[in-house]
Design a protein around this motif. Structure first.
Motif, PDB file in Angstrom:
ATOM      1  N   GLU A   8      -3.881  -5.126  -1.917  1.00  0.00           N
ATOM      2  CA  GLU A   8      -4.136  -3.882  -2.812  1.00  0.00           C
ATOM      3  C   GLU A   8      -2.400  -3.984  -3.118  1.00  0.00           C
ATOM      4  OE1 GLU A   8      -5.871  -0.992  -0.327  1.00  0.00           O
ATOM      5  OE2 GLU A   8      -4.502  -1.867   1.615  1.00  0.00           O
ATOM      6  N   THR A   9      -2.044  -3.163  -3.740  1.00  0.00           N
ATOM      7  CA  THR A   9      -1.124  -2.157  -3.926  1.00  0.00           C
ATOM      8  C   THR A   9      -1.233  -0.726  -3.540  1.00  0.00           C
ATOM      9  OG1 THR A   9      -1.261  -2.475  -6.076  1.00  0.00           O
ATOM     10  CG2 THR A   9      -0.474  -4.297  -5.516  1.00  0.00           C
ATOM     11  N   LYS A  10       0.302  -0.455  -3.748  1.00  0.00           N
ATOM     12  CA  LYS A  10       0.343   1.558  -3.216  1.00  0.00           C
ATOM     13  C   LYS A  10       2.279   1.752  -3.767  1.00  0.00           C
ATOM     14  CE  LYS A  10      -0.535   5.446  -0.670  1.00  0.00           C
ATOM     15  NZ  LYS A  10      -1.088   5.655   0.467  1.00  0.00           N
ATOM     16  N   SER A  11       2.389   2.726  -4.382  1.00  0.00           N
ATOM     17  CA  SER A  11       3.799   2.963  -4.457  1.00  0.00           C
ATOM     18  C   SER A  11       5.375   1.202  -4.620  1.00  0.00           C
ATOM     19  CB  SER A  11       4.411   3.415  -3.285  1.00  0.00           C
ATOM     20  OG  SER A  11       2.901   4.812  -3.174  1.00  0.00           O
ATOM     21  N   HIS A  12       4.493   0.984  -5.284  1.00  0.00           N
ATOM     22  CA  HIS A  12       5.204  -0.252  -5.448  1.00  0.00           C
ATOM     23  C   HIS A  12       4.909  -1.791  -4.637  1.00  0.00           C
ATOM     24  CE1 HIS A  12       7.024   1.094  -8.886  1.00  0.00           C
ATOM     25  NE2 HIS A  12       7.053   2.298  -8.986  1.00  0.00           N
ATOM     26  N   VAL A  13       4.586  -1.776  -3.123  1.00  0.00           N
ATOM     27  CA  VAL A  13       4.243  -2.137  -2.742  1.00  0.00           C
ATOM     28  C   VAL A  13       2.767  -2.742  -2.102  1.00  0.00           C
ATOM     29  CG1 VAL A  13       4.756  -2.299  -0.181  1.00  0.00           C
ATOM     30  CG2 VAL A  13       6.356  -0.417  -1.241  1.00  0.00           C
ATOM     31  N   ALA A  14       3.119  -4.388  -2.109  1.00  0.00           N
ATOM     32  CA  ALA A  14       1.984  -4.521  -2.206  1.00  0.00           C
ATOM     33  C   ALA A  14       1.599  -4.818  -0.581  1.00  0.00           C
ATOM     34  CB  ALA A  14       1.269  -6.561  -2.718  1.00  0.00           C
ATOM     35  N   ARG A  15       0.331  -4.811  -0.193  1.00  0.00           N
ATOM     36  CA  ARG A  15      -0.625  -5.707   1.169  1.00  0.00           C
ATOM     37  C   ARG A  15      -0.642  -6.652   1.193  1.00  0.00           C
ATOM     38  NH1 ARG A  15      -1.616   0.759   2.817  1.00  0.00           N
ATOM     39  NH2 ARG A  15       0.582   2.142   2.000  1.00  0.00           N
ATOM     40  N   ALA A 191       6.469  -1.612   9.537  1.00  0.00           N
ATOM     41  CA  ALA A 191       6.251  -1.988   8.191  1.00  0.00           C
ATOM     42  C   ALA A 191       6.308  -2.055   6.659  1.00  0.00           C
ATOM     43  CB  ALA A 191       5.539  -4.378   7.933  1.00  0.00           C
ATOM     44  N   ILE A 192       4.940  -0.654   6.980  1.00  0.00           N
ATOM     45  CA  ILE A 192       5.306  -0.262   5.802  1.00  0.00           C
ATOM     46  C   ILE A 192       5.926   0.584   5.154  1.00  0.00           C
ATOM     47  CG2 ILE A 192       3.496   1.326   4.071  1.00  0.00           C
ATOM     48  CD1 ILE A 192       0.563   0.314   5.776  1.00  0.00           C
ATOM     49  N   THR A 193       6.481   1.339   6.068  1.00  0.00           N
ATOM     50  CA  THR A 193       8.111   1.838   6.545  1.00  0.00           C
ATOM     51  C   THR A 193       8.949   1.134   5.320  1.00  0.00           C
ATOM     52  OG1 THR A 193       7.148   3.470   7.939  1.00  0.00           O
ATOM     53  CG2 THR A 193       9.221   3.808   7.041  1.00  0.00           C
ATOM     54  N   ILE A 194       9.808   0.445   6.350  1.00  0.00           N
ATOM     55  CA  ILE A 194      10.364  -0.458   5.409  1.00  0.00           C
ATOM     56  C   ILE A 194       9.867  -0.842   3.949  1.00  0.00           C
ATOM     57  CG2 ILE A 194      11.639  -2.398   6.320  1.00  0.00           C
ATOM     58  CD1 ILE A 194      11.621  -2.031   9.036  1.00  0.00           C
ATOM     59  N   ALA A 195       9.016  -0.985   4.171  1.00  0.00           N
ATOM     60  CA  ALA A 195       8.851  -1.979   3.052  1.00  0.00           C
ATOM     61  C   ALA A 195       9.187  -0.802   1.558  1.00  0.00           C
ATOM     62  CB  ALA A 195       7.938  -2.377   2.494  1.00  0.00           C
ATOM     63  N   GLU A 196       8.760   0.134   2.278  1.00  0.00           N
ATOM     64  CA  GLU A 196       8.782   1.513   0.772  1.00  0.00           C
ATOM     65  C   GLU A 196      10.202   1.741   0.605  1.00  0.00           C
ATOM     66  OE1 GLU A 196       4.432   3.592   1.382  1.00  0.00           O
ATOM     67  OE2 GLU A 196       5.947   4.240   2.580  1.00  0.00           O
ATOM     68  N   THR A 197      10.952   1.554   1.912  1.00  0.00           N
ATOM     69  CA  THR A 197      11.871   1.748   1.613  1.00  0.00           C
ATOM     70  C   THR A 197      12.917   1.064   0.540  1.00  0.00           C
ATOM     71  OG1 THR A 197      12.654   2.467   3.970  1.00  0.00           O
ATOM     72  CG2 THR A 197      14.544   2.818   2.990  1.00  0.00           C
ATOM     73  N   ILE A 198      12.552  -0.890   1.290  1.00  0.00           N
ATOM     74  CA  ILE A 198      12.897  -1.504  -0.234  1.00  0.00           C
ATOM     75  C   ILE A 198      12.915  -1.262  -1.271  1.00  0.00           C
ATOM     76  CG2 ILE A 198      13.010  -4.083  -0.563  1.00  0.00           C
ATOM     77  CD1 ILE A 198      13.092  -4.146   2.869  1.00  0.00           C
ATOM     78  N   ALA A 199      11.326  -0.780  -1.531  1.00  0.00           N
ATOM     79  CA  ALA A 199      11.132  -0.927  -2.717  1.00  0.00           C
ATOM     80  C   ALA A 199      11.198   0.100  -3.426  1.00  0.00           C
ATOM     81  CB  ALA A 199       9.704  -0.541  -2.677  1.00  0.00           C
ATOM     82  N   LYS A 200      12.222   1.252  -3.350  1.00  0.00           N
ATOM     83  CA  LYS A 200      13.015   2.797  -3.320  1.00  0.00           C
ATOM     84  C   LYS A 200      14.339   2.606  -3.706  1.00  0.00           C
ATOM     85  CE  LYS A 200      10.841   6.243  -0.455  1.00  0.00           C
ATOM     86  NZ  LYS A 200      11.336   7.150   0.448  1.00  0.00           N
TER      87      LYS A 200
END
Length: 259
Positions: A8-15, A191-200
């Motif tokens: 799934e994807t959310k906020s430019h991040v794939a999970r 992991a989501i928090t770090i990925a969202e930071t990268i995606a920004k």
């Protein structure tokens, strides 16, 4: 419909979730194929900038289902679809976007090799890692013999590769297999928090950072040094570079588009 992997994807991040908890997320041929398909979907989606890999259930993975995978390897069968992205990063298409991995419980054999192939790792404090192929009459063939010595140093790698002993989260952190250890149950959210930071961040800058580091890793520092200015010039001509400058002048976060 996928049976072993959830995507799934959310906020430019794939999970990307391993979802065979009843078998401790052991990898059979179907699960290997579905993971490669998920990685390929992530790589090909221009709206997705980073991914996390995590696992449903108490364990990240008990490793390969050797009863099925072993004969396939012996026969020369491909473990991942032709033309897709190899999650282990050993052959086929090269992944250009970053991946953060979250591990917990048992993380054996291919689990360690997936972590070594990712860019940032988070471990729950209850993780038990083991590169145990040597106990089964074979050896690690998913990249551990290449990446663990480079990551952890020769003696640190051989301590675990040659014995098949298991090690805990603190040792995984010392070896550089993961970069943070958190309480059990918190690894995926971290992991989501770090990925969202990268995606920004500016996507093209993120991808260029990965590319530069990989050139240094595979071709050596002189090759990476020669490529630096050309890479920088290309980025400076992008909309994101102009937005980065404006955000600096206006003292705000950048709003990057990947163009």
């Amino acid at each position: 419909m996928a049976e072993r992997i959830r995507y799934e994807t959310k906020s430019h991040v794939a999970r990307i979730a391993l979802d065979r908890a009843s078998k401790r997320n052991a990898f059979d041929l179907l699960m290997l194929r579905e993971l490669a398909e998920a990685y390929t979907t992530f790589e090909d989606d221009p709206d997705v900038r980073c991914a996390i890999v995590h696992a449903n259930g108490d364990h990240f993975t008990a490793g390969l289902d050797l009863a099925e995978v072993g004969p396939a390897v012996a026969s020369g069968a491909a473990l991942f679809p032709e033309g897709g992205v190899d999650p282990l990063g050993l052959r086929g298409r090269v992944r250009t976007k970053p991946v953060v991995i979250a591990i917990q419980g048992y993380c054996l054999t291919i689990g360690i090799e997936l972590a070594l192939a990712c860019d940032v790792g988070i471990a729950a404090s209850d993780v038990k890692c083991g590169q145990i192929e040597i106990k089964r009459g074979i050896f690690p063939f998913g990249g551990a013999t290449i990446r663990l010595p480079a990551r952890a140093g020769w003696g640190n790698a051989m301590r675990w590769l040659l014995t098949g002993d298991t090690f805990d989260a603190n040792e995984a952190l010392r070896l550089g297999l993961v970069q943070e250890v958190v309480a059990p149950g918190q690894q995926t959210e971290r992991a989501i928090t770090i990925a969202e930071t990268i995606a920004k961040q500016a996507p093209l800058g993120v991808y260029a950072t990965l590319e530069s580091a990989r050139i240094a890793e595979h071709e050596g520092e002189p090759a990476a040094a020669r490529a630096l200015l050309d890479q920088a010039r290309k980025l400076m001509a992008t909309d994101d570079a102009r937005e980065g400058l404006m955000s600096f002048v206006e003292r705000r976060e950048g709003r990057f588009t990947g163009r």
